[in-house]
Design a protein around this motif. Structure first.
Motif, mmCIF file in Angstrom:
data_model
loop_
_atom_site.group_PDB
_atom_site.id
_atom_site.type_symbol
_atom_site.label_atom_id
_atom_site.label_comp_id
_atom_site.label_asym_id
_atom_site.label_seq_id
_atom_site.Cartn_x
_atom_site.Cartn_y
_atom_site.Cartn_z
ATOM 1 N N SER B 47 0.885 -1.341 -0.046
ATOM 2 C CA SER B 47 -0.013 0.036 0.093
ATOM 3 C C SER B 47 0.748 1.305 0.003
ATOM 4 O O SER B 47 0.581 2.328 -0.571
ATOM 5 C CB SER B 47 -1.097 -0.185 1.223
ATOM 6 O OG SER B 47 -0.319 -0.400 2.185
ATOM 7 N N GLU B 48 2.185 1.280 0.613
ATOM 8 C CA GLU B 48 3.113 2.296 0.568
ATOM 9 C C GLU B 48 3.531 2.475 -0.881
ATOM 10 O O GLU B 48 3.366 3.741 -1.517
ATOM 11 C CB GLU B 48 4.330 2.253 1.569
ATOM 12 C CG GLU B 48 3.938 2.196 2.845
ATOM 13 C CD GLU B 48 5.241 1.894 3.832
ATOM 14 O OE1 GLU B 48 6.424 2.211 3.540
ATOM 15 O OE2 GLU B 48 5.189 1.124 4.966
ATOM 16 N N GLU B 50 2.309 1.420 -3.752
ATOM 17 C CA GLU B 50 1.209 2.111 -4.687
ATOM 18 C C GLU B 50 0.825 3.302 -4.412
ATOM 19 O O GLU B 50 0.550 4.016 -5.560
ATOM 20 C CB GLU B 50 -0.368 1.191 -4.226
ATOM 21 C CG GLU B 50 -0.150 -0.189 -4.687
ATOM 22 C CD GLU B 50 -1.586 -0.781 -4.847
ATOM 23 O OE1 GLU B 50 -2.045 -1.247 -3.521
ATOM 24 O OE2 GLU B 50 -2.274 -0.708 -5.648
ATOM 25 N N LYS B 51 1.348 4.011 -3.566
ATOM 26 C CA LYS B 51 1.181 5.583 -3.496
ATOM 27 C C LYS B 51 2.268 6.259 -4.231
ATOM 28 O O LYS B 51 2.426 7.275 -4.609
ATOM 29 C CB LYS B 51 1.040 6.106 -2.109
ATOM 30 C CG LYS B 51 -0.324 6.066 -1.465
ATOM 31 C CD LYS B 51 -0.222 6.229 -0.093
ATOM 32 C CE LYS B 51 -1.255 5.389 1.033
ATOM 33 N NZ LYS B 51 -0.530 4.952 2.267
ATOM 34 N N MET B 52 3.266 5.540 -4.254
ATOM 35 C CA MET B 52 4.600 6.004 -4.852
ATOM 36 C C MET B 52 4.532 5.836 -6.449
ATOM 37 O O MET B 52 5.377 6.738 -7.151
ATOM 38 C CB MET B 52 5.828 5.367 -4.178
ATOM 39 C CG MET B 52 6.023 5.539 -2.874
ATOM 40 S SD MET B 52 7.429 4.728 -2.444
ATOM 41 C CE MET B 52 7.365 4.900 -0.581
ATOM 42 N N SER B 54 3.644 5.081 -10.565
ATOM 43 C CA SER B 54 2.385 5.379 -11.612
ATOM 44 C C SER B 54 1.974 4.022 -12.276
ATOM 45 O O SER B 54 2.908 3.423 -12.674
ATOM 46 C CB SER B 54 3.131 6.231 -12.727
ATOM 47 O OG SER B 54 2.446 6.235 -14.048
#
Lengths: 87, 87
Positions: B47-48, B50-52, B54
């Motif tokens: 989940s970390e 996925e935020k970083m 593209s």
């Protein structure tokens, strides 16, 4: 068996290595080939590869999984497809 | 469970992704992290990540193997060690 093969090969050798790997496995990510293969074919593939690479500079990891049911694959982002890439 | 994580991430994002992955797994080859991890920690890690990344440009594959005994690793050439690499 199911194989995941990852590689870190010097630029001057990498396309030759990829050309060889494409005969046996599927190119699924920039530095990853994978697929079902027999022990015999894998042996043939790796003996060809060993002649192409520099054991001092290059790095190839072969992960062998007996049956595909022991492995689950999750993807974040793009599924890369290199089939139409010409080498 | 045992994880092999391979990635193809744009240069401008890759060191951030590696920094995050290094908290959870071992960096074993230029585009490969691997190691034992719990479902909970893997979920937190992804989940970390996925935020970083593209999702249009980057590609991350996560191969999950239930127990390490189902997987054998063979190496041709160098075993890479990135522990001392600073990000």
């Amino acid at each position: 068996m199911y194989i995941i093969l990852t590689y870190d090969v010097e630029v001057k050798r990498v396309s030759k290595v990829r050309k060889c790997l494409k005969k046996y496995l599927t190119w699924t990510q920039n530095s990853v080939f994978e697929g079902e293969i027999t022990e015999g074919k894998l042996h043939k593939c790796l003996s060809e590869i060993e002649k192409m690479v520099s054991k001092k500079e290059d790095s190839i990891y072969i992960y062998k999984i007996n049956t595909p049911k022991f492995i689950k694959k999750e993807i974040i982002g793009k599924t890369k497809n290199f089939d139409e890439m010409f080498l």
